[in-house]
Design a protein around this motif. Structure first.
Motif, mmCIF file in Angstrom:
data_model
loop_
_atom_site.group_PDB
_atom_site.id
_atom_site.type_symbol
_atom_site.label_atom_id
_atom_site.label_comp_id
_atom_site.label_asym_id
_atom_site.label_seq_id
_atom_site.Cartn_x
_atom_site.Cartn_y
_atom_site.Cartn_z
ATOM 1 N N GLY A 190 -7.911 -22.733 17.489
ATOM 2 C CA GLY A 190 -8.706 -23.433 19.195
ATOM 3 C C GLY A 190 -10.012 -24.498 18.469
ATOM 4 N N LYS A 191 -10.764 -25.096 19.198
ATOM 5 C CA LYS A 191 -11.025 -26.731 18.917
ATOM 6 C C LYS A 191 -12.279 -25.799 17.676
ATOM 7 N N PRO A 192 -12.933 -26.753 17.007
ATOM 8 C CA PRO A 192 -14.096 -27.258 16.428
ATOM 9 C C PRO A 192 -15.236 -26.608 16.239
ATOM 10 N N GLY A 193 -15.815 -25.749 17.164
ATOM 11 C CA GLY A 193 -17.687 -25.020 17.270
ATOM 12 C C GLY A 193 -16.963 -23.844 18.016
ATOM 13 N N ALA A 194 -15.665 -23.722 17.772
ATOM 14 C CA ALA A 194 -15.067 -22.560 19.737
ATOM 15 C C ALA A 194 -13.819 -21.441 18.157
ATOM 16 N N LYS A 195 -13.721 -21.844 17.029
ATOM 17 C CA LYS A 195 -12.068 -20.934 16.535
ATOM 18 C C LYS A 195 -12.283 -19.891 16.972
ATOM 19 N N THR A 196 -10.995 -19.475 17.072
ATOM 20 C CA THR A 196 -10.697 -17.896 17.118
ATOM 21 C C THR A 196 -10.334 -17.239 15.644
ATOM 22 N N PRO A 197 -10.886 -16.467 14.865
ATOM 23 C CA PRO A 197 -10.096 -15.999 13.518
ATOM 24 C C PRO A 197 -9.008 -15.074 13.566
ATOM 25 N N HIS A 198 -7.604 -15.320 13.265
ATOM 26 C CA HIS A 198 -6.674 -14.470 13.160
ATOM 27 C C HIS A 198 -6.710 -14.155 11.644
ATOM 28 N N TYR A 199 -6.720 -12.678 11.227
ATOM 29 C CA TYR A 199 -5.892 -11.935 10.293
ATOM 30 C C TYR A 199 -4.152 -11.418 10.049
ATOM 31 N N PHE A 200 -3.686 -11.761 8.908
ATOM 32 C CA PHE A 200 -2.323 -11.652 8.878
ATOM 33 C C PHE A 200 -2.039 -11.088 7.326
ATOM 34 N N SER A 201 -0.775 -9.409 7.598
ATOM 35 C CA SER A 201 -0.585 -8.852 6.298
ATOM 36 C C SER A 201 0.228 -8.201 6.962
ATOM 37 N N ALA A 202 0.719 -7.618 5.868
ATOM 38 C CA ALA A 202 2.162 -6.767 5.567
ATOM 39 C C ALA A 202 2.436 -5.993 6.719
ATOM 40 N N PRO A 203 3.367 -5.845 7.750
ATOM 41 C CA PRO A 203 3.863 -5.421 8.667
ATOM 42 C C PRO A 203 3.553 -3.839 8.299
ATOM 43 N N ASP A 204 4.228 -3.362 7.162
ATOM 44 C CA ASP A 204 3.701 -1.966 6.805
ATOM 45 C C ASP A 204 2.987 -1.706 5.535
ATOM 46 N N GLY A 205 2.058 -2.641 5.952
ATOM 47 C CA GLY A 205 0.693 -2.507 5.026
ATOM 48 C C GLY A 205 0.407 -2.239 3.635
ATOM 49 N N ARG A 206 1.483 -2.828 3.124
ATOM 50 C CA ARG A 206 1.687 -3.199 1.647
ATOM 51 C C ARG A 206 0.935 -4.461 1.383
ATOM 52 N N PRO A 207 0.796 -4.518 -0.061
ATOM 53 C CA PRO A 207 -0.347 -6.126 -0.701
ATOM 54 C C PRO A 207 0.734 -7.027 -0.320
ATOM 55 N N LEU A 208 0.569 -8.422 -0.146
ATOM 56 C CA LEU A 208 1.603 -9.557 0.077
ATOM 57 C C LEU A 208 0.840 -10.110 -1.273
ATOM 58 N N ALA A 209 2.068 -10.620 -1.885
ATOM 59 C CA ALA A 209 2.277 -11.255 -2.834
ATOM 60 C C ALA A 209 2.721 -13.102 -3.086
ATOM 61 N N LEU A 210 1.408 -13.718 -3.174
ATOM 62 C CA LEU A 210 1.793 -15.104 -3.014
ATOM 63 C C LEU A 210 1.680 -15.819 -4.132
ATOM 64 N N ALA A 211 2.568 -16.435 -4.376
ATOM 65 C CA ALA A 211 2.500 -17.441 -5.175
ATOM 66 C C ALA A 211 1.422 -18.141 -5.900
ATOM 67 N N GLY A 212 1.292 -18.026 -6.813
ATOM 68 C CA GLY A 212 -0.184 -18.595 -7.647
ATOM 69 C C GLY A 212 0.493 -19.557 -8.817
ATOM 70 N N LEU A 213 -0.340 -20.183 -9.311
ATOM 71 C CA LEU A 213 -0.954 -20.805 -10.469
ATOM 72 C C LEU A 213 -2.004 -20.898 -11.292
ATOM 73 N N TRP A 214 -2.139 -20.344 -13.260
ATOM 74 C CA TRP A 214 -3.263 -20.257 -13.291
ATOM 75 C C TRP A 214 -3.535 -21.713 -14.326
ATOM 76 N N GLU A 215 -3.615 -21.684 -14.846
ATOM 77 C CA GLU A 215 -5.080 -22.453 -16.178
ATOM 78 C C GLU A 215 -5.957 -22.219 -16.661
#
Length: 224
Positions: A108-133
């Motif tokens: 949507g447009k600024p000031g009227a944005k719609t939030p969407h939520y994304f998750s795994a279809p089976d409900g288990r955790p997602l494993a996001l690629a990350g880096l650490w320091e």
């Protein structure tokens, strides 16, 4: 990009999915995580994989200025992560997995944005690629560990909502991502989700538009 996500799993769930070592922890569900706050991170150690808290927003070890002068580093672009000074050392030596129950994107447009939520279809955790320091604060004299989420181009399904998405590491690739050496084709792991059904999506409350609001409120991720 990925500017807000959730970590609302139990120790049993994250242990079963990522084979985390160590005694069980009482993990506090979080439903509106914003950059610069503390997050759960999975990194490899000699005995296996450990879960540790880190600041979301990577601070490279060579950073000498105050933290408030650090540019946004809560995401690292998959296309340039191996070359960018902010991330290249961590990409080579300190890769991690950031477990997530899901993440948010907006349409949507600024000031009227719609939030969407994304998750795994089976409900288990997602494993996001990350880096650490690890960064040494010259003012306090203390060490601080921090992390970033690697993002890349969205696949066709995700592109309906946003042109970028977190890189999802599949279980068969956990070891390759965490422990692969520089000679390993790590770039092959930094690709969009191959299947359109890798995620499910629904619209959630606009309350999530404000950071730090309802971080412990599971109603934030309920369909509206």
């Amino acid at each position: 990009m990925c500017g807000r996500f959730t970590q609302a799993y139990t120790w049993s769930e994250v242990h079963a999915f990522l084979s985390v070592i160590g005694p069980a922890q009482n993990l506090r569900p979080r439903c509106n995580i914003a950059p610069t706050t503390m997050i759960d991170v999975i990194r490899p150690v000699a005995a296996g994989r450990e879960l540790v808290p880190m600041r979301w927003g990577l601070v490279p070890s060579w950073w000498k200025k105050p933290l408030n002068e650090l540019p946004s580093t809560f995401n690292a672009r998959a296309e340039t992560v191996a070359e960018k000074p902010m991330f290249r050392s961590a990409f080579k030596w300190r890769r991690c997995i950031i477990p997530a129950s899901g993440f948010y994107e907006w349409t949507g447009k600024p000031g009227a944005k719609t939030p969407h939520y994304f998750s795994a279809p089976d409900g288990r955790p997602l494993a996001l690629a990350g880096l650490w320091e690890n960064w040494h604060d010259p003012d306090s004299g203390e060490d601080m560990q921090s992390a970033t989420i690697v993002v890349g181009p969205a696949n066709d399904w995700m592109a309906r909502f946003h042109n970028r998405a977190p890189i999802l590491i599949e279980p068969q690739n956990f070891d390759a991502w965490l422990a692969g050496h520089a000679g390993h084709d790590l770039a092959s792991l930094l690709r969009p989700a191959r299947e359109d059904d890798a995620l499910r999506e629904w619209i959630v409350s606009p309350r999530v538009n404000r950071s730090a609001v309802g971080d412990d409120d599971p109603a934030l991720i309920e369909p509206t």
